[in-house]
Design a protein around this motif. Structure first.
Motif, PDB file in Angstrom:
ATOM      1  N   ILE A 342       0.858  -1.188   0.000  1.00  0.00           N
ATOM      2  CA  ILE A 342       0.000   0.000   0.000  1.00  0.00           C
ATOM      3  C   ILE A 342       0.894   1.237   0.000  1.00  0.00           C
ATOM      4  CG2 ILE A 342      -1.848   1.248   1.179  1.00  0.00           C
ATOM      5  CD1 ILE A 342      -2.740  -1.362   2.433  1.00  0.00           C
ATOM      6  N   ARG A 343       0.734   2.038  -1.006  1.00  0.00           N
ATOM      7  CA  ARG A 343       1.547   3.258  -1.099  1.00  0.00           C
ATOM      8  C   ARG A 343       0.775   4.410  -0.470  1.00  0.00           C
ATOM      9  NH1 ARG A 343       3.180   5.817  -6.821  1.00  0.00           N
ATOM     10  NH2 ARG A 343       1.007   6.443  -6.859  1.00  0.00           N
ATOM     11  N   THR A 344       1.462   5.184   0.363  1.00  0.00           N
ATOM     12  CA  THR A 344       0.792   6.339   0.965  1.00  0.00           C
ATOM     13  C   THR A 344       0.514   7.369  -0.136  1.00  0.00           C
ATOM     14  OG1 THR A 344       2.904   7.311   1.602  1.00  0.00           O
ATOM     15  CG2 THR A 344       1.798   5.950   3.245  1.00  0.00           C
ATOM     16  N   PHE A 345      -0.398   8.280   0.164  1.00  0.00           N
ATOM     17  CA  PHE A 345      -0.915   9.191  -0.863  1.00  0.00           C
ATOM     18  C   PHE A 345       0.161   9.861  -1.701  1.00  0.00           C
ATOM     19  CE2 PHE A 345      -4.337   9.762   2.461  1.00  0.00           C
ATOM     20  CZ  PHE A 345      -5.205   8.893   1.835  1.00  0.00           C
ATOM     21  N   ASP A 346      -0.004   9.730  -3.001  1.00  0.00           N
ATOM     22  CA  ASP A 346       0.874  10.436  -3.935  1.00  0.00           C
ATOM     23  C   ASP A 346       0.016  11.487  -4.629  1.00  0.00           C
ATOM     24  OD1 ASP A 346       2.730  11.305  -5.723  1.00  0.00           O
ATOM     25  OD2 ASP A 346       2.917   9.446  -6.826  1.00  0.00           O
ATOM     26  N   LEU A 347      -0.452  12.427  -3.852  1.00  0.00           N
ATOM     27  CA  LEU A 347      -1.289  13.485  -4.431  1.00  0.00           C
ATOM     28  C   LEU A 347      -0.406  14.567  -5.024  1.00  0.00           C
ATOM     29  CD1 LEU A 347      -3.786  13.553  -1.509  1.00  0.00           C
ATOM     30  CD2 LEU A 347      -4.352  12.963  -3.858  1.00  0.00           C
ATOM     31  N   TRP A 368       4.593  20.430  -4.593  1.00  0.00           N
ATOM     32  CA  TRP A 368       4.152  19.967  -3.278  1.00  0.00           C
ATOM     33  C   TRP A 368       3.338  18.706  -3.477  1.00  0.00           C
ATOM     34  CZ3 TRP A 368      -0.432  21.523   0.061  1.00  0.00           C
ATOM     35  CH2 TRP A 368      -0.162  21.274   1.419  1.00  0.00           C
ATOM     36  N   ARG A 369       3.983  17.584  -3.632  1.00  0.00           N
ATOM     37  CA  ARG A 369       3.261  16.348  -3.901  1.00  0.00           C
ATOM     38  C   ARG A 369       3.765  15.232  -2.991  1.00  0.00           C
ATOM     39  NH1 ARG A 369       5.374  13.279  -9.395  1.00  0.00           N
ATOM     40  NH2 ARG A 369       4.144  11.655  -8.432  1.00  0.00           N
ATOM     41  N   ALA A 370       2.969  14.168  -2.980  1.00  0.00           N
ATOM     42  CA  ALA A 370       3.355  12.907  -2.342  1.00  0.00           C
ATOM     43  C   ALA A 370       3.865  13.080  -0.911  1.00  0.00           C
ATOM     44  CB  ALA A 370       4.369  12.195  -3.223  1.00  0.00           C
ATOM     45  N   ILE A 441      11.698   4.282  -5.339  1.00  0.00           N
ATOM     46  CA  ILE A 441      12.870   4.941  -5.911  1.00  0.00           C
ATOM     47  C   ILE A 441      12.381   5.531  -7.218  1.00  0.00           C
ATOM     48  CG2 ILE A 441      15.230   4.643  -6.766  1.00  0.00           C
ATOM     49  CD1 ILE A 441      15.054   4.069  -3.775  1.00  0.00           C
ATOM     50  N   GLU A 442      12.078   6.799  -7.189  1.00  0.00           N
ATOM     51  CA  GLU A 442      11.550   7.435  -8.400  1.00  0.00           C
ATOM     52  C   GLU A 442      12.091   8.848  -8.579  1.00  0.00           C
ATOM     53  OE1 GLU A 442       7.273   7.620  -8.283  1.00  0.00           O
ATOM     54  OE2 GLU A 442       7.200   8.036  -6.149  1.00  0.00           O
ATOM     55  N   VAL A 443      12.966   9.237  -7.666  1.00  0.00           N
ATOM     56  CA  VAL A 443      13.631  10.534  -7.781  1.00  0.00           C
ATOM     57  C   VAL A 443      15.124  10.209  -7.946  1.00  0.00           C
ATOM     58  CG1 VAL A 443      14.086  12.716  -6.590  1.00  0.00           C
ATOM     59  CG2 VAL A 443      11.911  11.542  -6.233  1.00  0.00           C
ATOM     60  N   ASN A 465       8.209   5.513 -13.993  1.00  0.00           N
ATOM     61  CA  ASN A 465       7.499   6.608 -14.679  1.00  0.00           C
ATOM     62  C   ASN A 465       8.096   7.952 -14.278  1.00  0.00           C
ATOM     63  OD1 ASN A 465       5.853   4.541 -15.444  1.00  0.00           O
ATOM     64  ND2 ASN A 465       4.272   4.984 -13.933  1.00  0.00           N
ATOM     65  N   ASP A 466       8.248   8.116 -12.967  1.00  0.00           N
ATOM     66  CA  ASP A 466       8.817   9.374 -12.497  1.00  0.00           C
ATOM     67  C   ASP A 466      10.327   9.387 -12.605  1.00  0.00           C
ATOM     68  OD1 ASP A 466       6.676  11.091 -11.799  1.00  0.00           O
ATOM     69  OD2 ASP A 466       6.192   9.749 -10.146  1.00  0.00           O
ATOM     70  N   LEU A 467      10.947   8.234 -12.339  1.00  0.00           N
ATOM     71  CA  LEU A 467      12.416   8.218 -12.391  1.00  0.00           C
ATOM     72  C   LEU A 467      12.909   8.640 -13.780  1.00  0.00           C
ATOM     73  CD1 LEU A 467      14.990   7.604 -10.800  1.00  0.00           C
ATOM     74  CD2 LEU A 467      14.937   5.286 -11.729  1.00  0.00           C
ATOM     75  N   ASP A 475       8.961  15.673 -19.325  1.00  0.00           N
ATOM     76  CA  ASP A 475       7.621  15.625 -18.726  1.00  0.00           C
ATOM     77  C   ASP A 475       6.892  14.361 -19.192  1.00  0.00           C
ATOM     78  OD1 ASP A 475       4.945  15.976 -18.106  1.00  0.00           O
ATOM     79  OD2 ASP A 475       4.914  18.095 -18.636  1.00  0.00           O
ATOM     80  N   ARG A 476       6.477  13.543 -18.236  1.00  0.00           N
ATOM     81  CA  ARG A 476       5.890  12.250 -18.589  1.00  0.00           C
ATOM     82  C   ARG A 476       4.535  12.358 -19.265  1.00  0.00           C
ATOM     83  NH1 ARG A 476       4.504   9.483 -12.734  1.00  0.00           N
ATOM     84  NH2 ARG A 476       2.865   8.333 -13.798  1.00  0.00           N
ATOM     85  N   VAL A 477       3.878  13.514 -19.191  1.00  0.00           N
ATOM     86  CA  VAL A 477       2.553  13.620 -19.810  1.00  0.00           C
ATOM     87  C   VAL A 477       2.541  14.474 -21.079  1.00  0.00           C
ATOM     88  CG1 VAL A 477       1.308  13.210 -17.658  1.00  0.00           C
ATOM     89  CG2 VAL A 477       1.824  15.541 -18.315  1.00  0.00           C
TER      90      VAL A 477
END
Ligand code: PEP
Ligand code: MG
Length: 593
Positions: A342-347, A368-370, A441-443, A465-467, A475-477
């Motif tokens: 379970i991953r904590t909120f990545d808002l 200001w995310r995650a 590990i995504e940064v 995706n983020d890494l 930019d991934r999107v």
């Protein structure tokens, strides 16, 4: 990449294949439908209440516009907010309002019918003028008129929930908040003008198992609502008015794909092991407790990533600890003894926050995310940690933090978790004191300091995706630079190798839960780099299992070692893809390689 090709009446738009599958149906255009007004006469007693209704709608529309203007001015500066001055002026236009009131009073028309007729007349006469300024005014009036009509009729902005017939949705963009409320019986596939393979909208489409194509530039402009179309989520095409020949060819392909998929289904209960007998756990990425059915149906070894932020989307309040506990415990129970990460909120980033009023940021993916958000909003974080810890008593729950950029964040998060667990203990609530806690590990900074992080956590899960987005500054999107988004860039291979090596030294496992894990061509490379756990969207798992069972781990290792010496991302990809094709040709055929 995007483009149009016409043969006969057929129009073919090329975009980026985002979720596999082929469907045909009518096109439903999202975000462009206007409020339909029909004529309604009113009685003499209704006249004044109808005028009052008009005034009320004008006031509401004004409040909405001022609200938007304030927000735009705060987030994007006064210059961008100035456009709303013109919109506000429309609401004050005496001739527009007086003529509408006259029609209500003299002609006994309903407020919406009268307003629509008057506004349309204004728009028409202004739009016919040669003057650029006047034509802009016509567009302003049209926008504002739609807003007022929505206030009068109670119609909200076109909503995916209002689709009647099963359709292919075509939109400029779909936010994860939109995809989260998709009804699969109504939305048989979707395509967007912008976006990329790793945008959360595309990820949701794969999880839903509906075909999707993104990055179809200019398709909306040339497509009419209701046009018959074929959407090819393998090749990345939207084909409007497909010819008989096209339909025939796709029909043949579909038959072939069905028989391949049926052969994968037979492996459902077989273990995920390489041809030379090494285990590679195959887990699922989920967003909602409802996804568990698909996890089980596709024979997953567990859940490698539960993106809990979807509990936050499309609602006006925060989910309570109890509500979260119910969701997590249900997943844990239904999948026990299989692990559930379970991953904590990545808002933040491209994930919409409806309940928390967070100002728009210039660089949301760097903002200001995650975990950054959670470490500031301790109230939100604490409730979630308590809920996850409680669910650890119901099954094999593991907890994972997103967007860790250094050990300090990991320490702080772990302190918060310890405090939450101490509270539970004091309250006599059950939880697993041995729950494993891992870091994503995504940064890039986390990948480069993985040796430090490995001392303070129980596993790593690489969010490619983020890494990739952060390491390559792509930019991934953003579909314009999608060609630069290269999972096999030498920088990514080096980072992955480094993370796996320090994790092995420390004796902790490294999983990959980004979309790279669902890319069949890259599975041999990941196995060769030492990855022993892959987590992908449930519908991809059967083909991935077939592929893993055909790969020889030692050969993959040698191949990965060669890849680490190479300089060209495309060549590295091709080498891994060749091994995948040799291991399971039908998997690569299905992937469209
Ligand atoms: C990732 O970044 O690879 C990942 C799995 O997290 P998300 O896609 O939710 O950002
Ligand atoms: Mg991520």
């Amino acid at each position: 990449m995007a483009g149009e090709n016409t043969t006969g009446g057929e129009r073919r738009y090329a975009g980026i294949a985002a979720a596999p599958g082929v469907v045909t149906g009518g096109v439903w255009i999202y975000g462009r439908s206007e409020v339909a007004i029909s004529a309604r006469e009113i009685s003499p007693e209704q006249v004044e209440p109808e005028v009052a209704r008009l005034e009320e709608a004008l006031i509401t529309a004004r409040q909405q516009l001022m609200e938007i203007q304030k927000k735009v001015s705060r987030d994007m500066g006064d210059g961008n907010a100035a456009v709303f001055d013109a919109h506000l002026l429309v609401l004050d236009d005496p001739s527009l309002i007086e003529e509408t009131v006259r029609r209500i009073r003299d002609e006994r028309h309903s407020a919406e019918f009268a307003f629509d007729a008057v506004a349309s007349q204004f728009v028409k006469s202004l739009a016919e003028l040669q003057d650029e300024y006047m034509r802009e005014r016509a567009a302003d009036i049209q926008d504002v008129a739609q807003r007022v009509l929505r206030c009068l009729t109670g119609h909200s902005v076109a909503d995916l929930k209002t689709i009647g017939e099963p359709s292919i949705v075509l939109a400029y963009d779909l936010a994860p908040a939109d995809t989260a409320c998709i009804d699969k019986t109504k939305v048989i596939g979707f395509c967007t003008e912008i976006g990329s393979k790793t945008s959360h909208t595309a990820i949701m489409a794969r999880a839903l198992g509906i075909p999707a194509v993104v990055g179809l530039r200019d398709a909306i402009e040339q497509t009419q609502e209701g046009d018959f179309a074929l959407l090819d989520g393998y090749g990345g095409f939207l084909i409007v008015n497909p010819s008989e020949q096209t339909l025939f060819e796709y029909g043949q392909l579909e038959q072939r794909r069905h028989s391949i998929e049926a052969s994968f289904a037979r492996l459902r209960d077989e273990p995920s092991v390489t041809a030379d007998g090494h285990r590679v756990a195959l887990e699922a990425n989920i967003e909602m407790p409802e996804d568990v059915a698909s996890v089980l149906a596709n024979g997953a070894d567990g859940v490698g990533l539960f993106r809990t932020e979807y509990l936050f989307i499309n609602r006006d309040d925060l989910p309570s600890e109890e509500e979260q506990y119910a969701a997590y415990a249900e997943v844990a129970r239904r999948l026990a003894p299989r692990p559930v990460v379970i991953r904590t909120f990545d808002l933040g980033g491209d994930k919409f926050l409806s309940a928390l009023q967070v100002a728009k940021e210039m660089n949301p993916f760097l903002g200001w995310r995650a975990i950054r958000f959670c470490l500031e909003r301790r109230d939100v974080f604490r409730a979630q940690l308590r809920a996850i810890a409680r669910a650890s008593a119901d099954g094999n729950v593991r907890l994972m933090y997103p967007m860790i950029s250094g050990v300090e964040e990991l320490r702080q998060a772990n302190l918060e978790l310890a405090a939450a667990q101490a509270e539970l203990a004091a309250e006599g609530l059950a939880f697993n004191t041995e729950m494993t806690v891992g870091a994503m590990i995504e940064v890039p900074s986390a990948a480069m300091t993985a040796d430090i992080l490995a001392r303070e956590c129980g596993f790593f899960s690489v969010g490619t995706n983020d890494l990739i987005q952060y390491s390559l500054a792509v930019d991934r999107v953003n579909e314009r630079i999608a060609h630069l988004y290269q999972p096999t860039h030498p920088a990514i291979l080096r980072l992955l190798q480094g993370v796996v090596r320090v994790a092995e030294e420390r004796g902790i496992p490294t999983a990959v839960c980004g979309e790279m894990a669902g890319d069949a061509a890259l599975i041999p490379l990941l196995i060769g780099l030492g990855i022993r756990e892959l987590s992908a969207s449930p519908p991809m798992l059967p083909s991935l299992k077939r592929l893993i069972r055909g790969v020889n781990r030692d050969a993959a290792r040698e191949m990965a070692a060669r890849a680490l010496e190479m300089t060209d991302a495309a060549e590295i990809r091709a080498m891994s893809a060749a091994m995948a094709t040799a291991a399971a040709p039908e998997v690569m055929e299905l992937a469209g390689a």
